[in-house]
Design an enzyme around this catalytic site. Structure first.
Site, short mmCIF file in Angstrom:
data_model
loop_
_atom_site.label_atom_id
_atom_site.label_comp_id
_atom_site.label_asym_id
_atom_site.label_seq_id
_atom_site.Cartn_x
_atom_site.Cartn_y
_atom_site.Cartn_z
N GLY A 174 0.84 -1.19 0.00
CA GLY A 174 0.00 0.00 0.00
C GLY A 174 0.87 1.24 0.00
N LEU A 175 0.24 2.38 -0.13
CA LEU A 175 0.95 3.64 -0.19
C LEU A 175 1.68 3.94 1.12
CD1 LEU A 175 -1.80 5.80 -1.92
CD2 LEU A 175 0.33 5.03 -2.97
N GLY A 191 2.25 5.69 4.41
CA GLY A 191 1.27 6.28 5.31
C GLY A 191 -0.03 5.52 5.41
N SER A 192 -0.13 4.40 4.71
CA SER A 192 -1.38 3.61 4.75
C SER A 192 -1.49 2.76 6.00
CB SER A 192 -1.48 2.72 3.50
OG SER A 192 -0.39 1.80 3.44
N GLY A 193 -0.40 2.63 6.76
CA GLY A 193 -0.47 1.88 8.01
C GLY A 193 0.13 0.49 7.95
N SER A 233 5.92 -1.74 -2.33
CA SER A 233 5.93 -2.68 -3.46
C SER A 233 4.90 -2.26 -4.52
CB SER A 233 5.69 -4.11 -3.00
OG SER A 233 4.62 -4.22 -2.09
#
Length: 208
Positions: free
Chosen positions: A32-33, A35-37, A106
């Site tokens: 995921g991006l 800052g997505s956690g 990724s």
């Protein structure tokens, strides 16, 4: 040079190592991006599995770039090589009988598929952190989006480098649940699908 290399087959097999570990090894790949956690969820999940008696290892994007991939930048080619190295490391850990949790942006589908293809069927599961870039940018825990918007960081995923979301991930996480509830949901999924085999894992021994 490669023509001079020979694969050495060792007497102790993967099956025997898995039997000793008392668990089914696999890779849970969080993507995921920024800052997505990913790192937060991966850390909480590993702690939960450890409490349950499973043998785990967590590979985190920033940590890996301090060592295994410290010679790589963030160009597309370097990102591909970074994921290839993580895939090979994950494969070795699965071969040793470990449950591997990874937290990497990724961004390219082909790279994630490359890692899936390194492993045996059922040993790779993709968990997509489905968090909009607006939310990630509002969080911006490392200040990276601000720097990317100012042109101080090049090839930043979501800004001037693309992110290719998974088309059919085994699991998806959203900002709707708390970390605790998300972890329990993931554990329930893994148990339901026979990936985590409750009661078969080796008991943790306390040494006084």
């Amino acid at each position: 040079m490669k023509n001079n290399l020979t694969w050495h087959s060792h007497r102790l097999s993967k099956a025997e190592r898995i039997r000793m570990s008392g668990q089914k090894p696999f890779v849970l790949w969080l993507t995921g991006l920024s800052g997505s956690g990913k790192s937060t969820l991966a850390d909480a999940l590993e702690c939960r599995l450890h409490e349950m008696g499973f043998r785990t290892y967590l590979l985190d994007g920033d940590n890996v770039r301090h060592g295994l991939s410290k010679d790589l930048g963030f160009s597309d080619a370097d990102r591909v090589e970074n994921i290839r190295r993580i895939g090979e490391a994950s494969k070795l850990m699965v071969d040793a009988g470990l449950i591997v949790i990874t937290a990497f942006i990724s961004p390219f589908r082909a790279d994630r598929q490359m890692v899936r293809d390194m492993l045996e069927p059922g040993e790779f599961m993709e968990l997509y952190m489905d968090v909009p870039i607006e939310v990630c940018e509002q969080r911006d825990p490392k200040g990276l989006y601000k720097k990317a918007r100012a042109g101080q960081i090049k090839y930043f995923t979501g800004i001037d480098s693309p992110y290719e979301a998974p088309l059919a991930p085994e699991l998806t996480a959203t900002p709707d649940l708390s970390i605790h509830d998300e972890v329990e949901r993931i554990v329930a999924y893994l148990v339901q699908h026979g990936v985590l085999r409750i009661g078969e894992q080796r008991k943790i021994l306390s040494v006084v």
